[in-house]
Motif scaffolding. Structure first.
Motif, PDB file in Angstrom:
ATOM      1  N   ASP A  49       7.295   0.398 -17.759  1.00  0.00           N
ATOM      2  CA  ASP A  49       7.672  -0.246 -19.107  1.00  0.00           C
ATOM      3  C   ASP A  49       6.251  -0.632 -19.729  1.00  0.00           C
ATOM      4  O   ASP A  49       6.265  -1.957 -19.821  1.00  0.00           O
ATOM      5  CB  ASP A  49       8.488  -1.352 -18.482  1.00  0.00           C
ATOM      6  CG  ASP A  49       9.240  -0.524 -17.941  1.00  0.00           C
ATOM      7  OD1 ASP A  49      10.218  -0.050 -18.362  1.00  0.00           O
ATOM      8  OD2 ASP A  49       9.899  -1.367 -16.843  1.00  0.00           O
ATOM      9  N   ASP A  50       4.933  -0.521 -19.790  1.00  0.00           N
ATOM     10  CA  ASP A  50       4.006  -0.349 -20.473  1.00  0.00           C
ATOM     11  C   ASP A  50       3.395  -1.562 -19.677  1.00  0.00           C
ATOM     12  O   ASP A  50       2.371  -1.793 -20.269  1.00  0.00           O
ATOM     13  CB  ASP A  50       4.275  -0.691 -21.291  1.00  0.00           C
ATOM     14  CG  ASP A  50       5.246   0.518 -22.412  1.00  0.00           C
ATOM     15  OD1 ASP A  50       4.480   1.484 -22.813  1.00  0.00           O
ATOM     16  OD2 ASP A  50       5.316  -0.310 -23.459  1.00  0.00           O
ATOM     17  N   THR A  51       3.496  -1.569 -18.439  1.00  0.00           N
ATOM     18  CA  THR A  51       3.046  -3.008 -17.619  1.00  0.00           C
ATOM     19  C   THR A  51       1.761  -2.089 -16.705  1.00  0.00           C
ATOM     20  O   THR A  51       2.686  -1.015 -16.147  1.00  0.00           O
ATOM     21  CB  THR A  51       4.208  -3.349 -17.168  1.00  0.00           C
ATOM     22  OG1 THR A  51       4.774  -4.846 -17.921  1.00  0.00           O
ATOM     23  CG2 THR A  51       2.884  -4.998 -15.891  1.00  0.00           C
ATOM     24  N   ARG A  52       0.893  -2.096 -16.251  1.00  0.00           N
ATOM     25  CA  ARG A  52      -0.166  -1.188 -15.747  1.00  0.00           C
ATOM     26  C   ARG A  52       0.567  -2.205 -14.054  1.00  0.00           C
ATOM     27  O   ARG A  52       0.048  -3.921 -13.914  1.00  0.00           O
ATOM     28  CB  ARG A  52      -1.494  -1.264 -15.694  1.00  0.00           C
ATOM     29  CG  ARG A  52      -2.264  -0.809 -14.802  1.00  0.00           C
ATOM     30  CD  ARG A  52      -3.756  -0.664 -15.333  1.00  0.00           C
ATOM     31  NE  ARG A  52      -3.869  -1.710 -16.570  1.00  0.00           N
ATOM     32  CZ  ARG A  52      -5.717  -2.269 -16.260  1.00  0.00           C
ATOM     33  NH1 ARG A  52      -5.367  -2.372 -14.694  1.00  0.00           N
ATOM     34  NH2 ARG A  52      -5.884  -3.248 -16.976  1.00  0.00           N
ATOM     35  N   PHE A  53       0.854  -1.748 -12.565  1.00  0.00           N
ATOM     36  CA  PHE A  53       0.585  -2.028 -11.477  1.00  0.00           C
ATOM     37  C   PHE A  53      -0.323  -1.572 -10.582  1.00  0.00           C
ATOM     38  O   PHE A  53      -1.242   0.029 -10.740  1.00  0.00           O
ATOM     39  CB  PHE A  53       1.991  -1.783 -10.848  1.00  0.00           C
ATOM     40  CG  PHE A  53       3.147  -2.360 -11.186  1.00  0.00           C
ATOM     41  CD1 PHE A  53       3.349  -3.454 -10.457  1.00  0.00           C
ATOM     42  CD2 PHE A  53       3.362  -2.007 -12.776  1.00  0.00           C
ATOM     43  CE1 PHE A  53       5.020  -4.149 -11.101  1.00  0.00           C
ATOM     44  CE2 PHE A  53       4.643  -2.657 -13.315  1.00  0.00           C
ATOM     45  CZ  PHE A  53       5.446  -3.744 -12.897  1.00  0.00           C
ATOM     46  N   GLU A  54      -1.273  -2.787 -10.128  1.00  0.00           N
ATOM     47  CA  GLU A  54      -2.610  -2.156  -9.032  1.00  0.00           C
ATOM     48  C   GLU A  54      -1.997  -2.321  -8.024  1.00  0.00           C
ATOM     49  O   GLU A  54      -1.709  -3.508  -7.337  1.00  0.00           O
ATOM     50  CB  GLU A  54      -3.454  -3.032 -10.040  1.00  0.00           C
ATOM     51  CG  GLU A  54      -3.638  -2.464 -11.065  1.00  0.00           C
ATOM     52  CD  GLU A  54      -4.453  -1.047 -11.469  1.00  0.00           C
ATOM     53  OE1 GLU A  54      -4.938  -0.410 -11.084  1.00  0.00           O
ATOM     54  OE2 GLU A  54      -4.882  -0.543 -12.546  1.00  0.00           O
ATOM     55  N   GLU A  55      -2.076  -1.322  -7.151  1.00  0.00           N
ATOM     56  CA  GLU A  55      -2.730  -1.627  -6.114  1.00  0.00           C
ATOM     57  C   GLU A  55      -4.113  -2.066  -5.040  1.00  0.00           C
ATOM     58  O   GLU A  55      -4.297  -1.441  -5.001  1.00  0.00           O
ATOM     59  CB  GLU A  55      -1.412  -1.204  -4.357  1.00  0.00           C
ATOM     60  CG  GLU A  55      -1.637  -1.871  -3.163  1.00  0.00           C
ATOM     61  CD  GLU A  55      -1.857  -1.458  -2.194  1.00  0.00           C
ATOM     62  OE1 GLU A  55      -1.518  -1.872  -1.606  1.00  0.00           O
ATOM     63  OE2 GLU A  55      -3.486  -1.344  -2.195  1.00  0.00           O
ATOM     64  N   VAL A  56      -4.527  -3.152  -4.728  1.00  0.00           N
ATOM     65  CA  VAL A  56      -5.500  -2.845  -4.942  1.00  0.00           C
ATOM     66  C   VAL A  56      -6.433  -3.394  -3.467  1.00  0.00           C
ATOM     67  O   VAL A  56      -7.469  -3.736  -2.866  1.00  0.00           O
ATOM     68  CB  VAL A  56      -6.104  -4.475  -5.341  1.00  0.00           C
ATOM     69  CG1 VAL A  56      -5.871  -3.347  -7.230  1.00  0.00           C
ATOM     70  CG2 VAL A  56      -5.900  -5.520  -5.301  1.00  0.00           C
ATOM     71  N   SER A  57      -5.734  -2.757  -2.394  1.00  0.00           N
ATOM     72  CA  SER A  57      -5.910  -3.247  -1.099  1.00  0.00           C
ATOM     73  C   SER A  57      -7.855  -2.255  -0.417  1.00  0.00           C
ATOM     74  O   SER A  57      -7.506  -1.280  -0.759  1.00  0.00           O
ATOM     75  CB  SER A  57      -4.739  -2.788   0.128  1.00  0.00           C
ATOM     76  OG  SER A  57      -4.674  -1.840   0.308  1.00  0.00           O
ATOM     77  N   LEU A  58      -8.240  -3.225   0.538  1.00  0.00           N
ATOM     78  CA  LEU A  58      -9.450  -2.551   1.499  1.00  0.00           C
ATOM     79  C   LEU A  58      -8.981  -1.944   2.295  1.00  0.00           C
ATOM     80  O   LEU A  58      -8.532  -0.694   2.484  1.00  0.00           O
ATOM     81  CB  LEU A  58     -10.154  -3.300   1.890  1.00  0.00           C
ATOM     82  CG  LEU A  58     -11.553  -2.981   2.931  1.00  0.00           C
ATOM     83  CD1 LEU A  58     -12.347  -1.817   1.075  1.00  0.00           C
ATOM     84  CD2 LEU A  58     -12.691  -4.286   2.801  1.00  0.00           C
ATOM     85  N   GLY A  59      -8.328  -2.219   3.569  1.00  0.00           N
ATOM     86  CA  GLY A  59      -7.872  -2.508   4.617  1.00  0.00           C
ATOM     87  C   GLY A  59      -7.888  -2.061   5.978  1.00  0.00           C
ATOM     88  O   GLY A  59      -9.738  -3.042   5.851  1.00  0.00           O
ATOM     89  N   TYR A  60      -7.370  -1.536   7.486  1.00  0.00           N
ATOM     90  CA  TYR A  60      -8.270  -2.194   7.670  1.00  0.00           C
ATOM     91  C   TYR A  60      -9.472  -0.660   7.967  1.00  0.00           C
ATOM     92  O   TYR A  60      -9.886   0.050   6.980  1.00  0.00           O
ATOM     93  CB  TYR A  60      -7.499  -1.458   9.238  1.00  0.00           C
ATOM     94  CG  TYR A  60      -6.094  -2.629   9.440  1.00  0.00           C
ATOM     95  CD1 TYR A  60      -6.922  -4.130   9.518  1.00  0.00           C
ATOM     96  CD2 TYR A  60      -5.350  -2.100   9.391  1.00  0.00           C
ATOM     97  CE1 TYR A  60      -5.244  -4.663   9.850  1.00  0.00           C
ATOM     98  CE2 TYR A  60      -4.248  -2.452   9.367  1.00  0.00           C
ATOM     99  CZ  TYR A  60      -4.214  -4.747   9.306  1.00  0.00           C
ATOM    100  OH  TYR A  60      -2.726  -4.969   9.698  1.00  0.00           O
TER     101      TYR A  60
END
Length: 325
Positions: A272-283
């Protein structure tokens, strides 16, 4: 072992508060984000020490810094030394009461508030503080760190709530949260989640009432939408990944960007014109490929604002995988 390890290897206050303007930057500033630093790992601590200064920029730490006060202070010391503004929201790991603290350690809300007080020692903004009006490069936005937890509603329709844990255990999946993340003084994590949702909704509604038409950057640890939780090797871990009650929050609260972590699978999506950012570094093993290519934690930082100059790709559900930052 946390089941997200296998997945990532495979995947390539009670009263509403209102924003206060940020101090004008010396020159146009950017907003960055990272999550899941997991500083209990020596390799990640050493990597975090290499964080480079961006003295007029801001940084969102979207949860799972670590499990102890020491981990928080390591993260916050480096972050505030390198960035002008820092925002933090908790992940599940910050809320753990470790076995060695079983008798005397803080639990539930008390553990969360201990983390908040440590953040405040460093001048870091948390979900308990007023949202900030961000006037850096690009569109003016309100930065809204939130804390929502989960309620086991990310599950198939045929699985009843009372059967949800057994359904996950059929595949040998069970989050460490079931043993270390306590809900005190609430009777359950579901009850705590519902209380958090009510408080957060009130705060977001008050913010938009104060600033009609304002765009928000909503930053939390858990994904707001179930359709963004794709865990190929451990799909039933979805139980611990959010709540369906936040499905439309990006529209209800006029989000320009939604930031999250938790999945240990870096990606960018549009809804819906919204940007979703998954920004994990992790193990460490999960981003070893990045290090093998000569990349470091600075390359993993995600630019949130101003962000890409182009709009969402077509079709808009297309995912941009971010294995290398």
């Amino acid at each position: 072992m946390d089941p997200l390890v296998a997945t990532a290897v495979h995947a390539l206050g009670d009263h509403p508060s209102v924003p206060q303007p940020a101090s004008p930057p010396d020159f146009p500033s950017k907003l960055w984000a990272i999550a899941d630093l997991h500083l209990s790992y020596k390799g990640n601590r050493e990597a975090w020490e290499k964080l480079q200064p961006k003295p007029n920029d801001g940084l969102i730490l979207a949860g799972d810094v670590g499990e102890s006060a020491e981990h928080l202070r390591i993260a916050f010391t480096q972050a505030t030394a390198c960035f002008k503004h820092v925002f933090w929201c908790p992940g599940n790991h910050e809320l753990y009461t470790m076995p060695a603290q079983k008798e005397a350690g803080a639990r539930g809300e008390d553990k969360y508030m201990e983390c908040v007080e440590i953040a405040r020692e460093f001048g870091i903004l948390t979900p308990e503080d007023d949202f900030m009006l961000w006037e850096g490069e690009g569109e003016i936005c309100i930065i809204a760190p939130i804390f929502t937890l989960y309620d086991y509603s990310f599950r198939p329709a045929h699985v009843k709530l009372e059967d949800a844990l057994d359904w996950a255990r059929e595949e040998n999946i069970e989050a460490t949260d079931e043993y270390l993340l306590h809900a005190d003084p609430h009777t359950s994590r579901i009850e705590w989640c519902n209380a958090l949702l009510a408080r957060t909704e009130a705060k977001l509604e008050a913010t938009l009432a104060k600033h009609p038409g304002a765009k928000l950057v909503i930053a939390g640890h858990w994904p707001l939408r179930e359709d963004l939780v794709k865990l190929p090797l451990v799909p039933r871990f979805c139980l611990w990944c959010g709540t369906k009650k936040t499905e439309d929050w990006h529209k209800r609260f006029n989000a320009k960007v939604v930031v999250s972590g938790h999945l240990h699978i870096r990606r960018t999506d549009w809804r819906d014109d919204t940007r979703f950012e998954e920004v994990s570094l992790g193990y460490p093993r999960q981003w070893q490929d990045c290090q093998d290519r000569g990349l470091d934690v600075n390359d993993i930082l995600r630019e949130i604002l101003p962000g890409p100059s182009t709009g969402p790709p077509e079709p808009r559900s297309t995912t941009q995988w971010r294995k290398f930052g």
